[in-house]
Every structure is written in structure tokens, then in C-alpha cells.
Scaffold this motif. Sequence first.
Motif, PDB file in Angstrom:
ATOM      1  N   ARG A  88      -5.549  -1.710   4.013  1.00 53.51           N
ATOM      2  CA  ARG A  88      -6.458  -2.680   4.716  1.00 53.51           C
ATOM      3  C   ARG A  88      -6.227  -3.461   3.009  1.00 53.51           C
ATOM      4  O   ARG A  88      -6.994  -4.642   3.493  1.00 53.51           O
ATOM      5  N   ILE A  89      -6.373  -2.936   1.608  1.00 46.77           N
ATOM      6  CA  ILE A  89      -6.072  -3.560   0.731  1.00 46.77           C
ATOM      7  C   ILE A  89      -5.025  -4.187   0.255  1.00 46.77           C
ATOM      8  O   ILE A  89      -5.558  -5.511  -0.289  1.00 46.77           O
ATOM      9  N   ALA A  90      -4.173  -3.881   1.246  1.00 46.43           N
ATOM     10  CA  ALA A  90      -2.485  -4.091   0.639  1.00 46.43           C
ATOM     11  C   ALA A  90      -2.936  -6.256   0.652  1.00 46.43           C
ATOM     12  O   ALA A  90      -1.354  -6.299  -0.251  1.00 46.43           O
ATOM     13  N   PRO A  91      -2.988  -6.889   1.986  1.00 49.19           N
ATOM     14  CA  PRO A  91      -2.505  -7.947   1.480  1.00 49.19           C
ATOM     15  C   PRO A  91      -3.112  -8.675   0.410  1.00 49.19           C
ATOM     16  O   PRO A  91      -2.869  -9.988  -0.015  1.00 49.19           O
ATOM     17  N   GLN A  92      -4.306  -8.170  -0.136  1.00 51.32           N
ATOM     18  CA  GLN A  92      -4.921  -8.616  -1.257  1.00 51.32           C
ATOM     19  C   GLN A  92      -4.137  -8.231  -2.441  1.00 51.32           C
ATOM     20  O   GLN A  92      -3.919  -9.489  -3.304  1.00 51.32           O
ATOM     21  N   TRP A  93      -3.868  -8.018  -2.705  1.00 49.17           N
ATOM     22  CA  TRP A  93      -2.894  -7.625  -4.046  1.00 49.17           C
ATOM     23  C   TRP A  93      -1.781  -8.211  -3.681  1.00 49.17           C
ATOM     24  O   TRP A  93      -1.394  -8.562  -4.320  1.00 49.17           O
ATOM     25  N   ASP A  94      -1.179  -8.593  -2.714  1.00 49.64           N
ATOM     26  CA  ASP A  94      -0.237  -9.095  -1.975  1.00 49.64           C
ATOM     27  C   ASP A  94      -0.157 -10.726  -2.323  1.00 49.64           C
ATOM     28  O   ASP A  94       0.629 -11.019  -3.089  1.00 49.64           O
ATOM     29  N   ARG A  95      -1.086 -11.173  -1.897  1.00 47.42           N
ATOM     30  CA  ARG A  95      -1.600 -12.767  -2.501  1.00 47.42           C
ATOM     31  C   ARG A  95      -1.706 -12.763  -3.839  1.00 47.42           C
ATOM     32  O   ARG A  95      -1.394 -13.779  -3.966  1.00 47.42           O
ATOM     33  N   ILE A  96      -2.495 -11.776  -4.823  1.00 52.43           N
ATOM     34  CA  ILE A  96      -2.371 -11.866  -6.677  1.00 52.43           C
ATOM     35  C   ILE A  96      -0.259 -11.079  -6.720  1.00 52.43           C
ATOM     36  O   ILE A  96      -0.306 -12.890  -7.885  1.00 52.43           O
ATOM     37  N   ARG A  97      -0.281 -10.586  -6.119  1.00 51.72           N
ATOM     38  CA  ARG A  97       0.917 -10.964  -6.842  1.00 51.72           C
ATOM     39  C   ARG A  97       2.132 -11.632  -6.608  1.00 51.72           C
ATOM     40  O   ARG A  97       2.682 -11.948  -7.518  1.00 51.72           O
ATOM     41  N   SER A  98       1.899 -12.943  -5.768  1.00 48.27           N
ATOM     42  CA  SER A  98       2.287 -13.668  -5.472  1.00 48.27           C
ATOM     43  C   SER A  98       2.629 -14.702  -6.605  1.00 48.27           C
ATOM     44  O   SER A  98       2.682 -15.741  -6.029  1.00 48.27           O
ATOM     45  N   LEU A  99       1.265 -15.046  -6.956  1.00 46.06           N
ATOM     46  CA  LEU A  99       1.162 -15.872  -8.134  1.00 46.06           C
ATOM     47  C   LEU A  99       1.888 -15.753  -9.877  1.00 46.06           C
ATOM     48  O   LEU A  99       1.558 -16.494 -10.402  1.00 46.06           O
TER      49      LEU A  99
END
Length: 320
Positions: A120-131
Amino acid sequence: MSLNADQTVEALRAAGEPTRLRVLSLLAGEELSVMELSRILDQSQPRVSRHLKLMADAGLIERFPDGARVFYRLSSDVPARRLIDTVLDLLDVSAGAADDQRLEAVRREREAAAGAYFERIAPQWDRIRSLYVSESAVEAAIIRAAGDGPFERIVDLGTGSGRMLTLLGRKAKMSVGLDLSQNMLNIARANVMKAGLDKVELRHGDIFATRLPEQSADLVMVHQVLHYLVDPAAAVAEAARLVMPGGRLLIVDFAPHQLEYLRDDHQHRRLGFSDDEIRRWLTGAGLTSSASIALPPDTDGLTVSIWTAARPAVAAGKVA
């Protein structure tokens, strides 16, 4: 530090029962809830709760609530832990085959729940990691900043998925990871087990009041945590308190940036930290800071900064 005679007798009485010895043996491996202990011991929750209360009153274990559940762990008091370790070592107490099987079933259920939570929370982490720059580049810089070791004790505050423990844990005789989220601790437990690390203790804990012994670790980590906190300076002070003479504190977080949406979308309270700000906190906590490391993004985004500081070693012949 030591227990007086009355405290020692009370502690031994509290431990001196087969079920309680089994509980201590189980808690020596990990924190467990009343419900989990009841399932593993195959006893009613009221009966298990009575055993837990006696041991908590004697200072052998600690009780802490987390939402609707109550969890237990071994005492963080050094003399009490020394007594528990001695008792378990002398008696060679183990949970037994049946308890081991039930504990493994509890772990599998936790891992399944943790996996669902992470999905559930992985998409949030992935969006931040892409920065920011690749995770591999950040971790390589962390390894260099941490040093070769070996370490007596690593403490990772806000351990999250336990990545810093799996990255550096093989260099340590003992590692401790603290986090306020049981979901994240369950993920960390699964990752630590997959990595084959057996000298790791994962604890529910508050970064502002860890209850860990002063100057007890030679490497303390605060990885991507400060930007979530109301009072990051207080967290740095608590982290610094844990650093032993000659030990090191390593902080990883973002440099100042202007991405305001991270406040609302990802609960970031602070938009990064300047070198001067972190250095001021480290100096105020009695540590000597080194030059920071800046890892800029490949394109526009977030710069990851790594700050290190050390507590001066005690000179030979002098008392700390």
C-alpha cells in the motif's frame, strides 16, 4: 550499576516459574504482543497477562501500548538484562519444538500483513525515490561514511524496513533497530531474517526517548527520519547521547529544497536541512562533526546529504 539484594530476590522470584522462563526466552528474540504470546504458549490471555504483570512489576520486562494492542519486550535496564541473560544462559532455556512452530506461524502471519502494508505504501516511497540519486549510490556513500568497523553495537533510529541494519549489520557484533510502527518493524524482521542476521534486536521505540543506555553504541544511524519530525534537534540530541567515546553518529537526510507538496502528500514537516543547522545540533550535543557529503540528483529533484560526527575518544589514563 547493579541490583541490590531485595531487587535481585524479587527478580529471581518473578522469573522462577516455567512459563515465565519461556516468556523471557521468547522475548529475548523479539517483542511480542499479549495475543501472540497467548497463541505461542497455548495459554489463555488472562493467564499470560498475570505472568507478564509479575515480571513487569519486578523490572524484568517492559510493557508498551501500540494502538489497540499491548506489546512486551525485555527490560532495557542494564543490570536487569544482565540477570536475564545469565539465567537463560545457565538454564539453556528454549521455547521448545511446539512453541517454535507456533512462533513461526505468528511470524508468517506478521510477514503477510507487513507485505500487504508495504504494497500500500510502496508507491509513495517510489515517487520520492525517483526525485533523488539512485539508492545504490546513496548506500555506497553510507558504507564509506560509516567506516570499515568492526562495530560493537550499531543502533538504527527509525529503522523502517531495516535496510540500514541489513546493509551494515554484518560489521557489528550486535545491532538494534527502533521504530514506532509495528508494521515497519514486521517488515524489518522479515528482511533481517532473509539477510541471515541473528544478532539484531528490533524494538518498538521513540526516537526522542529511546531508553537505551547512554554512550552504548559505536555507530548510531538516523536515516531519512528527521524530515518527518516535529523537533529534529531533540532527536539528534538523543541520538548523540547514545554514541560512545570514539563512536560515530551518521545522519542521512535531504538538503534544503522547495518541494512544498511533500508536506501535504508525504507528511514531510521539514523541507531539508542545511549543513550549518545540523552542525550546530551536533556540536551542541558534544560531538565533533566532519565535512558533509552531498549527493545531488541526476536531474532536478532532491539532494541527499550525509552528515557524520564523532564523540572524542577518552585519552589513555583519563576517566570519562
